[in-house]
Design a protein around this motif. Structure first.
Motif, PDB file in Angstrom:
ATOM      1  N   PHE A 125       0.835  -1.188   0.000  1.00  0.00           N
ATOM      2  CA  PHE A 125       0.000   0.000   0.000  1.00  0.00           C
ATOM      3  C   PHE A 125       0.876   1.247   0.000  1.00  0.00           C
ATOM      4  O   PHE A 125       0.623   2.212  -0.707  1.00  0.00           O
ATOM      5  N   LYS A 147       2.830   1.249  -3.438  1.00  0.00           N
ATOM      6  CA  LYS A 147       1.998   1.240  -4.631  1.00  0.00           C
ATOM      7  C   LYS A 147       1.112   2.477  -4.701  1.00  0.00           C
ATOM      8  O   LYS A 147       0.817   2.982  -5.778  1.00  0.00           O
ATOM      9  N   TYR A 148       0.648   2.940  -3.563  1.00  0.00           N
ATOM     10  CA  TYR A 148      -0.298   4.051  -3.582  1.00  0.00           C
ATOM     11  C   TYR A 148       0.280   5.313  -2.962  1.00  0.00           C
ATOM     12  O   TYR A 148       0.327   6.365  -3.592  1.00  0.00           O
ATOM     13  N   PHE A 187       1.446   8.712  -5.110  1.00  0.00           N
ATOM     14  CA  PHE A 187       0.498   9.826  -4.983  1.00  0.00           C
ATOM     15  C   PHE A 187       1.160  11.039  -4.358  1.00  0.00           C
ATOM     16  O   PHE A 187       0.952  12.175  -4.792  1.00  0.00           O
ATOM     17  N   THR A 232     -21.663  -4.488   6.099  1.00  0.00           N
ATOM     18  CA  THR A 232     -20.918  -3.242   5.875  1.00  0.00           C
ATOM     19  C   THR A 232     -19.685  -3.157   6.751  1.00  0.00           C
ATOM     20  O   THR A 232     -18.639  -2.706   6.308  1.00  0.00           O
ATOM     21  N   GLY A 250     -17.661  -6.569   3.729  1.00  0.00           N
ATOM     22  CA  GLY A 250     -17.255  -5.781   2.569  1.00  0.00           C
ATOM     23  C   GLY A 250     -15.947  -5.045   2.777  1.00  0.00           C
ATOM     24  O   GLY A 250     -15.464  -4.373   1.875  1.00  0.00           O
ATOM     25  N   ASN A 251     -15.382  -5.181   3.956  1.00  0.00           N
ATOM     26  CA  ASN A 251     -14.194  -4.400   4.283  1.00  0.00           C
ATOM     27  C   ASN A 251     -13.008  -4.822   3.420  1.00  0.00           C
ATOM     28  O   ASN A 251     -12.701  -5.998   3.288  1.00  0.00           O
ATOM     29  N   VAL A 252     -12.345  -3.840   2.844  1.00  0.00           N
ATOM     30  CA  VAL A 252     -11.276  -4.151   1.899  1.00  0.00           C
ATOM     31  C   VAL A 252     -10.094  -4.809   2.600  1.00  0.00           C
ATOM     32  O   VAL A 252      -9.437  -5.699   2.057  1.00  0.00           O
ATOM     33  N   ILE A 253      -9.845  -4.428   3.844  1.00  0.00           N
ATOM     34  CA  ILE A 253      -8.718  -5.036   4.563  1.00  0.00           C
ATOM     35  C   ILE A 253      -9.000  -6.517   4.795  1.00  0.00           C
ATOM     36  O   ILE A 253      -8.147  -7.377   4.591  1.00  0.00           O
ATOM     37  N   TYR A 287      -6.529  -0.084 -11.002  1.00  0.00           N
ATOM     38  CA  TYR A 287      -5.728   0.496  -9.916  1.00  0.00           C
ATOM     39  C   TYR A 287      -6.547   1.535  -9.158  1.00  0.00           C
ATOM     40  O   TYR A 287      -6.636   1.530  -7.943  1.00  0.00           O
ATOM     41  N   PHE A 288      -7.216   2.424  -9.920  1.00  0.00           N
ATOM     42  CA  PHE A 288      -7.992   3.468  -9.259  1.00  0.00           C
ATOM     43  C   PHE A 288      -9.308   2.944  -8.702  1.00  0.00           C
ATOM     44  O   PHE A 288      -9.701   3.292  -7.594  1.00  0.00           O
ATOM     45  N   GLU A 330      -9.988   0.026  -7.674  1.00  0.00           N
ATOM     46  CA  GLU A 330      -9.711  -0.736  -6.462  1.00  0.00           C
ATOM     47  C   GLU A 330      -9.527   0.201  -5.269  1.00  0.00           C
ATOM     48  O   GLU A 330     -10.051  -0.028  -4.191  1.00  0.00           O
ATOM     49  N   LEU A 331      -8.789   1.263  -5.532  1.00  0.00           N
ATOM     50  CA  LEU A 331      -8.515   2.219  -4.457  1.00  0.00           C
ATOM     51  C   LEU A 331      -9.811   2.850  -3.955  1.00  0.00           C
ATOM     52  O   LEU A 331     -10.048   2.922  -2.748  1.00  0.00           O
ATOM     53  N   ARG A 337     -12.948   1.756  -4.354  1.00  0.00           N
ATOM     54  CA  ARG A 337     -13.839   0.774  -3.749  1.00  0.00           C
ATOM     55  C   ARG A 337     -13.384   0.466  -2.312  1.00  0.00           C
ATOM     56  O   ARG A 337     -14.190   0.423  -1.384  1.00  0.00           O
ATOM     57  N   GLY A 338     -12.069   0.293  -2.171  1.00  0.00           N
ATOM     58  CA  GLY A 338     -11.539   0.016  -0.836  1.00  0.00           C
ATOM     59  C   GLY A 338     -11.816   1.150   0.117  1.00  0.00           C
ATOM     60  O   GLY A 338     -12.311   0.938   1.226  1.00  0.00           O
ATOM     61  N   SER A 354     -15.406   1.238   1.194  1.00  0.00           N
ATOM     62  CA  SER A 354     -15.769   0.217   2.172  1.00  0.00           C
ATOM     63  C   SER A 354     -15.282   0.620   3.562  1.00  0.00           C
ATOM     64  O   SER A 354     -15.949   0.347   4.562  1.00  0.00           O
TER      65      SER A 354
END
Lengths: 328, 180, 375, 146
Positions: A305, A308-309, A313, C196, C200-203, D4-5, D7-8, D10-11, D14
């Motif tokens: 993270f 990559k991000y 950024f 929620t 659905g949590n991305v982690i 890439y974007f 995913e970012l 959406r994450g 959430s």
């Protein structure tokens, strides 16, 4: 504070500042320890500490006394001097950044023109303390915690620095007071939202708090780097952690939320400090809030993270800022 | 899986195939086999898509009996395969065919002392190292029953046990009530 | 167990052994796993069992089979009623006792409540393994309602001994029915919260996706059953495959997923909550009147000689009681095949080459109950 | 690049949804019970340790010392002794001890009791400092009770 400038020698000034620093460190730990437990309780639909004092207000004081009374256990195979040094190293350096923080226009220990560098430099000593503590415990879990901590903090310092650098380019100074003052019409959070977001994420990782609490990760590494610590040496780590939280949140306040600026209150000369602390504790509340909401990330994902991000950024953000500053 | 095809293959490996009433005993087929055919049966069962429910030992005379239980995912087919260990208390392992058998065999080794030949890691699993020869599930001297005693009495078990049980039990029950 | 460590340490010198457990936050009991590490990667795992073994199988050989009922509840403290069910059914089969219909309905309702309760606890504890502290409290909040309902009818909160050979010990009343219906509505309204906050949590997604891969063949080789197997796409559920009790009368789905990783079994378990609720609803609708105990249950249960097997679907997979009788009322041999035992045995293969964090999440996905392994 | 974007975002979304859930919880009422301060009402069906029932009509229990409970108990934690007394029909119960440390609360004794004189007590605060605290003399208990 100007009175001190003219009347008292520098030495006394330092002593006064150090005492104020100690008050802030311990007071902050008390407030945050209590607030964290209360908020965690509320989020989990339970009341939190309730027994000692009104709504458990003295809980942290009692806990502190208990920890002071506890035996300091040193593992047989631990490297004794380093083992004892680590908590001190985690705790002591947090005083220095407090000296340069502009709590209001008038309350500031020293207005250094390299204020930002001092803070970042001293905040990084924390990593060394964790490394020494984890290594000298001679415990495999501690060692893992320490290694993770070093890798994580080194990685996350880069986006943190770069995002702050964007502000420095705009204000042309490292002095925290001037940076805070430069935000008189609009706060930088409006002009630099991306930098602010990156800083917030990096800030959570820097203070080793959930969801980035990998050095502690108690379901994987029991308690990570402080597995073997007990009593006061353990609580020094905790004090250091809360003080670090305070410092990174203060930096965020100074750089992005206008420092001590706010509507002046009529009854109090040092209005700024009220606004300043309010902003700082709002950020701290946010830290507590996310800690009790998310699961923990995995180590490789954490690094991914960052690389990559966050770093791309923040670099793009810096580039745009530089171009804009040149053009305007 | 075609059960008739599998049955045919069983015939080459087993000494007896008995169809059992599921409603009474809770399984479908009872296979008896020689101990050197255990591995062949395991290979066959794995190929046919069975999974190993478990394996266990029963301490009976003249030799400890091993019971392997297999079941099938898509339709009901629960199979018990039984054999006995040799005079040294040894039998071939199937843990290289069904890896799940590894722990079950170690458990049997702990509790009954059956040694599995070629087992990759026959260390105590449940017992401590110093209790290797404890064999807690072996029956006490004199308590060991002959293997016939634990066999279903009428060879065709289907509805038999019910009428047999009721009269057998009744006097017992009334006796108890008299006591109280 | 010094020998185990030597075996591991001999294999190569630059690796070293980490002792996870017997007192470790994520082993959920006294399980010990030796990890041979290379960096943070576990190259070799060796679970060590037996710290809390109580030899229930030996105890069973010493007293009448009927008296073994309370012991079944103590093997799996989360699925006590389901263990009760399996054992009661075994004796009923062996002795030939007809269970009244109402008792069967009550058994199904309470067993499914027990299953939901177990899944909810797993849900919270698993999230705790993954570092989220809050969901366990929400899950416990829901679970408390089930415990209250079950306490009202069984008298205990955890190690129930409610089923009897021939029925259940106590009839349910109108209050039970209304409370259960209220709970069904409550849990349904909570799905969105769980979805929620957690699902659905991305982690969480990143932690669980592609971790701990299983496939149906591996499951066959290890005898893995339950949600783990269903997570690989095999719709195998004893309630459907070998319908016991009155499960054949109910309309419910068997949730499956195809990937076979931790996320698959996670979602399978989560969706099983709804299916259990559906079964309870149907059972409450069709609840017949009548007695809850068979009329003639002999005081002394003489089990005809032979062997008997009874398999039920526990929250963790297939549970089999296998009883060998020599014709007396005391079992000659009782074997309990517990699902966690087989499920855990896959760990050395499944977790090979994983990060420590992934080992924790993969072992959490097994939903281990250690007393069931050390039965 | 697109993923890439997406995913970012959406994450991040959430994560924001998760925060919304917890902040809502922060302002909803607590659900726990502060145990020693407040006590929940326990269901009358609660299965505590066993006790002898004091019947209103006789003013005492109706134990006939048949020993059914003693025999039925899977963990052998009940000891009942009776003796023959002159002028009294049947046996008189003189010892009724329960070793609660071994009891598994299965309820077999209560179900088997022919005179229904055994019942569960609702007593659940049973913490004690020593083993002897859990060896109950039920006869004494029934006398002391109201």
């Amino acid at each position: 504070m100007e009175i001190f400038n003219s009347l008292l020698p520098e030495l006394i000034r330092i002593v006064v500042c150090a005492v104020c620093g100690a008050v802030i460190v311990f007071g902050n730990a008390l407030v945050m320890g209590y607030a964290e437990r209360k908020l965690a309780g509320r989020i989990m639909l339970r009341p939190g500490p309730m027994e000692v004092g009104f709504h458990g207000l003295y809980q942290l004081v009692v806990d502190g006394l208990k920890l002071m009374g506890k035996q300091l256990v040193i593992p047989v195979n631990a490297d004794k001097p380093l083992y004892m040094l680590a908590p001190l190293l985690a705790f002591a350096p947090v005083f220095v950044p407090l000296l340069v923080l502009p709590f209001s226009e008038k309350i500031q220990g020293f207005d250094l023109d390299i204020g930002m560098l001092v803070i970042l430099a001293f905040a990084s000593i924390n990593v060394l303390a964790i490394l020494i503590g984890g290594w000298s415990s001679n415990n495999k879990y501690s060692l893992f915690g320490a290694i993770r901590s070093v890798a994580q903090n080194v990685a996350y310092e880069i986006p943190m620095l770069i995002s702050l650098l964007a502000i420095v380019f705009m204000t042309n100074t490292f002095s925290l007071k001037e940076i805070a003052a430069a935000q008189s019409p609009v706060w930088f959070v409006v002009i630099q939202p991306l930098a602010f977001l990156i800083y917030i994420v990096a800030m959570v990782a820097e203070t080793n708090r959930a969801p980035f609490d990998l050095p502690e990760a108690e379901s994987e590494l029991t308690a990570g780097f402080h597995t073997e610590y007990s009593g006061m040496s353990f609580s020094l780590f905790v004090l250091g952690e809360y003080a670090n939280m305070f410092i990174v949140c203060s930096v965020a306040t100074v750089f992005f939320l206008g420092g001590s600026s706010g509507i002046p209150l009529p009854f109090f000369e040092y209005t700024g400090i009220v606004w300043f602390l309010m902003k700082v504790y709002l950020l701290m509340f946010f830290l507590v809030w996310i800690r009790w909401t998310y699961p923990r990330t995995r180590f490789d994902q954490l690094m991914n993270f960052c690389w990559k991000y966050l770093i791309p950024f923040s670099l793009v953000n810096l580039l745009i800022t530089v171009v804009m500053v040149k053009l305007v | 899986m075609d059960i008739n095809k599998v049955k045919k293959q069983w015939q080459g490996l087993t000494t007896a195939i008995e169809e059992v009433d599921y409603a009474v005993s809770g399984y479908d087929y009872n296979l008896s086999l020689e101990r050197d055919k255990v591995r062949d049966l395991a290979v066959l069962m794995l190929d046919e898509g069975f999974y190993l429910v478990g394996l266990m030992a029963v301490h009976v005379a003249p030799a400890i009996e091993m019971v392997y239980q297999f079941a099938y995912h898509e339709s009901r087919c629960r199979v018990m395969a039984r054999t006995s260990v040799d005079e040294n208390g040894e039998i071939a392992t199937i843990s290289d065919i069904f890896q799940g058998a590894n722990w079950h065999e170690r458990e049997v080794r702990d509790l009954h002392g059956v040694v599995f030949i070629d087992h990759p890691y026959l260390h105590p699993l449940i017992l401590a190292e110093e209790d290797v020869d404890l064999k807690p599930l072996l029956k006490a001297e004199g308590k060991v029953k002959n293997v016939d005693a634990i066999r279903r009495k009428p060879p065709e078990p289907a509805p038999e046990p019910k009428p047999k049980v009721v009269p057998e039990v009744k006097p017992e029950a009334t006796k108890n009530q008299e006591q109280s | 167990m010094s020998m185990d460590i030597e075996v591991l340490e001999d294999s190569s010198h630059h690796r070293y052994v980490l002792n996870m457990g017997p007192q470790h936050p994520s082993t959920h009991g006294v399980l010990r796993v030796l990890l041979e590490l290379e960096g943070e990667y576990a190259m070799h795992l060796l679970p060590v069992l037996g710290y809390g073994h109580r030899c229930h199988e030996k105890i069973a050989e010493f007293k009448p089979a009927k008296s073994f009922m309370p012991n079944t509840a103590r093997m799996d403290y989360l699925g006590a009623l389901i263990y009760n069910h399996g054992f009661a059914q075994l004796l009923e089969k062996a002795v030939g006792i007809e269970v009244p219909e109402r008792a069967e309905y009550i058994r199904v309702i309470t067993s499914e409540l027990n299953r939901i309760q177990s899944h909810l606890l797993w849900y919270g504890a698993y999230l705790l393994d993954l570092g989220a502290f809050t969901p366990i409290m929400y899950a416990f909040d829901d679970r408390e309602h089930i415990l209250d309902i079950l306490e009202d009818v069984t008298g205990s909160r955890l190690t129930y001994c409610y089923f009897r050979v021939g029925g259940v010990s106590k009839d349910i009343d109108e209050k039970f029915v209304t409370k259960t219906r209220a709970f069904i509505d409550r849990l349904r309204s909570r799905y969105s919260l769980y979805e929620t906050l957690v699902n659905g949590n991305v982690i969480l997604e990143n932690r669980l996706n592609d971790v701990g891969d299983l496939n149906p063949h591996t499951c066959n080789r290890y005898g893995i059953t339950g949600p783990l197997l269903r997570g690989t796409g095999v719709a195998y559920d004893i309630r459907r495959a070998e319908p016991y009790s009155i499960y054949s009368q109910f309309d419910f789905e068997i949730p499956t997923a195809t990937k076979g990783d931790c996320m698959a079994s996670f979602m399978v378990r989560f969706r099983e909550l709804e299916q259990s609720l559906r079964i309870i609803e149907q059972a409450l609708d069709g609840l017949p009147e009548g007695p809850v105990m068979a009329a003639k249950v002999p005081k002394k249960l003489n089990i005809p000689a032979g062997d008997y097997n009874s398999s039920v679907e526990s929250p963790r997979g297939e549970l089999s009681f296998y009883l060998v009788s020599d014709g007396t009322d005391v079992p000659y041999r009782l074997k309990v095949r517990t699902p966690s035992y087989s499920n855990l045995s896959v760990v050395p293969e499944m977790c090979q080459g994983m990060l420590i964090s992934d080992v924790v999440s993969a072992m959490g996905a097994l939903d281990l109950v250690i007393p069931e392994i050390d039965r | 690049m697109k993923s890439y974007f997406s995913e970012l975002f959406r994450g991040a979304w959430s994560l924001i949804l998760g925060l919304k859930v917890t902040i809502k919880a922060m302002f909803s009422p607590i659900v726990t019970c502060q145990y020693p301060r407040e006590k929940l009402e326990i269901t009358p069906n609660y299965r505590g340790h066993i006790d002898l029932v004091k019947f209103a009509d006789t003013g005492t229990h109706k134990c006939i010392s048949c020993g059914s409970c003693m025999r039925e108990c899977p963990s052998d934690c009940i000891v009942v002794e009776g003796e023959k007394r002159e002028g009294v029909k049947g046996k008189v119960c003189v010892v009724f001890n329960l070793d609660f440390t071994k009891c598994s609360l299965c309820g077999a004794c209560v179900e088997v009791c022919p005179t229904k004189t055994l019942d569960y007590s609702n007593d659940y605060e049973l913490a004690g400092y020593e083993r002897a605290n859990f060896h109950f003399d039920l006869l004494k208990r029934v006398e002391e009770r109201e």
